[in-house]
Design an enzyme around this catalytic site. Structure first.
Site, mmCIF file in Angstrom:
data_model
loop_
_atom_site.group_PDB
_atom_site.id
_atom_site.type_symbol
_atom_site.label_atom_id
_atom_site.label_comp_id
_atom_site.label_asym_id
_atom_site.label_seq_id
_atom_site.Cartn_x
_atom_site.Cartn_y
_atom_site.Cartn_z
ATOM 1 N N CYS A 1 56.900 38.570 42.917
ATOM 2 C CA CYS A 1 56.655 37.380 42.095
ATOM 3 C C CYS A 1 57.755 37.100 41.080
ATOM 4 C CB CYS A 1 55.298 37.478 41.406
ATOM 5 S SG CYS A 1 55.097 38.914 40.343
ATOM 6 N N CYS B 1 53.417 36.292 45.091
ATOM 7 C CA CYS B 1 53.716 37.678 45.448
ATOM 8 C C CYS B 1 53.956 37.880 46.940
ATOM 9 C CB CYS B 1 52.563 38.574 44.991
ATOM 10 S SG CYS B 1 52.209 38.454 43.223
ATOM 11 N N LYS C 1 43.136 45.306 41.559
ATOM 12 C CA LYS C 1 43.842 44.391 40.648
ATOM 13 C C LYS C 1 43.111 43.058 40.643
ATOM 14 C CE LYS C 1 48.419 42.351 39.808
ATOM 15 N NZ LYS C 1 49.805 42.269 40.288
ATOM 16 N N LYS D 1 43.487 47.530 37.249
ATOM 17 C CA LYS D 1 44.164 46.580 36.358
ATOM 18 C C LYS D 1 43.370 45.274 36.315
ATOM 19 C CE LYS D 1 48.563 44.122 35.826
ATOM 20 N NZ LYS D 1 49.856 43.784 36.448
ATOM 21 N N SER E 1 49.049 43.316 29.264
ATOM 22 C CA SER E 1 49.721 42.586 28.188
ATOM 23 C C SER E 1 48.757 41.870 27.255
ATOM 24 C CB SER E 1 50.708 41.581 28.783
ATOM 25 O OG SER E 1 50.040 40.646 29.630
ATOM 26 N N TYR F 1 51.903 49.304 26.881
ATOM 27 C CA TYR F 1 53.008 48.863 26.031
ATOM 28 C C TYR F 1 52.935 49.517 24.654
ATOM 29 C CZ TYR F 1 53.011 45.425 29.746
ATOM 30 O OH TYR F 1 53.026 44.842 30.978
#
Length: 326
Positions: free
Chosen positions: A123, A131, A196, A249, A275, A314
């Site tokens: 992607c 994707c 996902k 995820k 994120s 992160y």
């Protein structure tokens, strides 16, 4: 009820020492995987506005980032690439001189023992932002598998320790496993994004990776957030096809799925603290609404409690520092 008839659970909470002695779940540096966004060009350290503290880094700024990661004791990074050019096939994903391939070689030359995980998707590299191979308004499954397999082999040749395919095409694990084996990379494990979801929590990532779809959405290949049993079908298929790890995820809204997957399958489970989860905490902390350290540590230990063996986050650098303070 008299005093003799109730249980005194507070005895095991009386002070910090006894609480630490009976604590059931622990967060360790070894649990952490730190995502890094690498971009073509020079002297680039672009802040991702929707993800405070996260940057797009050119290769000349990568060494300093990796030095910090290693100094903090974080054992692994996962790489996402932003190419200089995009095309319909996502050629930059599987080119031997693609940005992730170059970053991998650079990292492994400097720190051979740092675990480099290559996100394997198209992607960020496709002009349409999907994707897989696109025909009209459809994302084609089987023609996409060859490109994903080529990408995985190219990443392994560059020195990636683990291949992490994230595209959610049916059969992507077996296609990649077969290609890796035929290329002599039988010992390179696959960390599959097995479960996902088509989540609204990915928005800031698409800013960082510059990979938002140019039309439609990804709901025909990523999972419906309402579904639980579907996760078992996806995870079981990936294990049968050769996955060595299973990623769930996002993580925070799917802790039940992490626990389900951990209970059912005898492989390491990875939670991706995505994120949107990161940015919400950062925004609230910057406004003084929460204690960032306390909330992050509580959130990540919750993922461990749910069954995660590893966490892609992160927050990893901050967490590593906070764990040092204990």
């Amino acid at each position: 009820m008299s005093q003799l008839e109730f249980r005194r659970h507070r005895r095991l909470r009386a002070n910090a020492t006894i609480r630490s002695m009976v604590r059931e779940n622990h967060l360790h540096k070894e649990d952490l995987i730190y995502p890094i966004f690498v971009i073509e060009g020079e002297n680039i350290k672009n802040p991702v506005n929707s993800m405070p503290g996260v940057y797009q880094l050119s290769l000349d700024n990568l060494d300093a980032e990796i030095d910090e990661v290693v100094s903090l004791g974080i054992p692994a990074v996962i790489l996402f690439g932003i190419p200089a050019e995009k095309d319909a096939q996502g050629t930059g994903a599987f080119h031997d001189h693609g940005i992730v391939q170059k970053a991998t070689r650079q990292i492994k030359e400097r720190y051979p023992d740092l675990m480099v995980i290559a996100d394997t998707c198209l992607c960020e590299y496709t002009s349409h932002g999907h994707c897989g191979v696109v025909e009209g308004d459809k994302i084609l499954n089987d023609p996409s598998l060859d490109l994903l397999a080529r990408t995985a082999v190219s990443q392994a040749k560059a020195g990636a320790d683990i291949i992490a395919p994230s595209n959610m095409m049916d059969g992507f694990v077996i296609a990649i496993r077969k290609a890796l084996d035929e290329a002599g990379f039988q010992d390179v494990p696959i960390m599959s994004y097995a479960v996902k979801y088509a989540s609204s929590y990915y928005g800031p990532f698409r800013d960082a990776a510059e990979g938002a779809p140019k039309f439609g959405d990804r709901k025909t290949y990523q999972m419906d957030p309402a579904n639980r049993l579907e996760a078992f079908r996806e995870a079981e298929s990936d294990i049968e096809e050769g996955a060595d790890f299973l990623i769930v995820k996002p993580a925070l809204a799917y802790l039940d799925i992490i626990r389900d997957v951990k209970n059912r399958y005898p492989v390491p489970v990875v939670a991706y603290n995505v994120s949107g989860e990161y940015s919400m905490v950062k925004a609230a902390a910057q406004n003084g609404w929460i204690d960032e350290k306390a909330v992050v540590l509580e959130t990540l230990v919750g993922m461990k409690r749910a069954g995660a063996d590893l966490i892609i986050t992160y927050h990893a650098k901050d967490v590593a520092r906070w764990l040092e303070e204990k």
